[in-house]
Design an enzyme around this catalytic site. Sequence first.
Site, PDB file in Angstrom:
ATOM      1  N   SER A  95       0.837  -1.204   0.000  1.00 66.06           N
ATOM      2  CA  SER A  95       0.000   0.000   0.000  1.00 66.06           C
ATOM      3  C   SER A  95       0.875   1.258   0.000  1.00 66.06           C
ATOM      4  O   SER A  95       1.720   1.409  -0.867  1.00 66.06           O
ATOM      5  CB  SER A  95      -0.955  -0.046   1.200  1.00 66.06           C
ATOM      6  OG  SER A  95      -1.953   0.938   1.114  1.00 66.06           O
ATOM      7  N   ASP A 217     -10.114  -4.182  -5.939  1.00 72.85           N
ATOM      8  CA  ASP A 217      -9.512  -3.447  -4.822  1.00 72.85           C
ATOM      9  C   ASP A 217     -10.117  -2.045  -4.801  1.00 72.85           C
ATOM     10  O   ASP A 217      -9.848  -1.241  -5.692  1.00 72.85           O
ATOM     11  CB  ASP A 217      -7.995  -3.384  -4.991  1.00 72.85           C
ATOM     12  CG  ASP A 217      -7.267  -2.706  -3.832  1.00 72.85           C
ATOM     13  OD1 ASP A 217      -7.932  -2.095  -2.977  1.00 72.85           O
ATOM     14  OD2 ASP A 217      -6.024  -2.787  -3.803  1.00 72.85           O
ATOM     15  N   HIS A 245      -7.596  -5.112  -0.473  1.00 74.96           N
ATOM     16  CA  HIS A 245      -6.366  -4.338  -0.534  1.00 74.96           C
ATOM     17  C   HIS A 245      -5.202  -5.004   0.190  1.00 74.96           C
ATOM     18  O   HIS A 245      -4.103  -4.476   0.173  1.00 74.96           O
ATOM     19  CB  HIS A 245      -6.633  -2.955   0.076  1.00 74.96           C
ATOM     20  CG  HIS A 245      -5.569  -1.946  -0.179  1.00 74.96           C
ATOM     21  ND1 HIS A 245      -5.148  -1.604  -1.447  1.00 74.96           N
ATOM     22  CD2 HIS A 245      -4.827  -1.187   0.684  1.00 74.96           C
ATOM     23  CE1 HIS A 245      -4.202  -0.682  -1.366  1.00 74.96           C
ATOM     24  NE2 HIS A 245      -3.985  -0.417  -0.082  1.00 74.96           N
TER      25      HIS A 245
END
Length: 268
Positions: A95, A217, A245
């Site tokens: 991320s 996502d 995610h």
Amino acid sequence: MDIRHRNNVSVIGRHDGPTLVLAHGFGCDQNMWRLVAPALAERFRVVLFDYVGAGQSDLSAWTAERYSSLDGYAEDVLDVCRELDLRDAVFVGHSVSAMVGVLAAAREPERFGRLVLLTPSPCYIDDDGYRGGFSKEDIDELLESLEANYLGWSGAMAPVIMGNPDRPELGEELTNSFCRTDPDIARVFARTTFLSDSREDLASVAVPTLVVECAEDVIAPREVGTYVHAAIPGSRLVTLDATGHCPQLSAPGATAEAILAFLEDEGR
């Protein structure tokens, strides 16, 4: 300063092979890698750590000034690399940590031989010709909700971020991870994350890079993975048959396989 204590550094796996550094995302800690790390540790030396303000890090070392930009997190990564005297390491960033790794590699390129960007997003806000997945109003509302009631926000948003509603235990785990984070620290990290724009930094990447996205996502839609892949010269894009995610939790086997396949190909 004792960096190993400050960032709760742990090292597992083979000590005679290449080194992988695993970096967690917002609201998480190194525990989020527990389902992937053992497979990687069979063939590599694996370094895990917590950013200051997360997990079992030294919270007294946290300052809003340092961690109000991604540069502060990049410095954490570089501090760990310097402490362990890493050279030519593989950085795996989840991320927001994907962009942290891009920044760290630009500052001290000799420390990084390859990058793995797991569900990355260089910018979460839609722009002309760019889809980040959120409008500016969406992000403002998200941050206002987080700042008003962090625990309530965590309970509502974590399952959305995780996806996989048929596996509620995954959303519950992410909720608990968010709720363990100090709300004041989380508010700063959230603003740093969701208001960042690292698109211009992608062109600086000069090492072999794997971009890993999920088929579905809500935080980093497929258009983002396509953008990152196109912006990094020579990068490779892999789309996991996974939702959410956090594929290191929802699809750990596929995540580990994608990383290992990339490292094997690049090592030839």
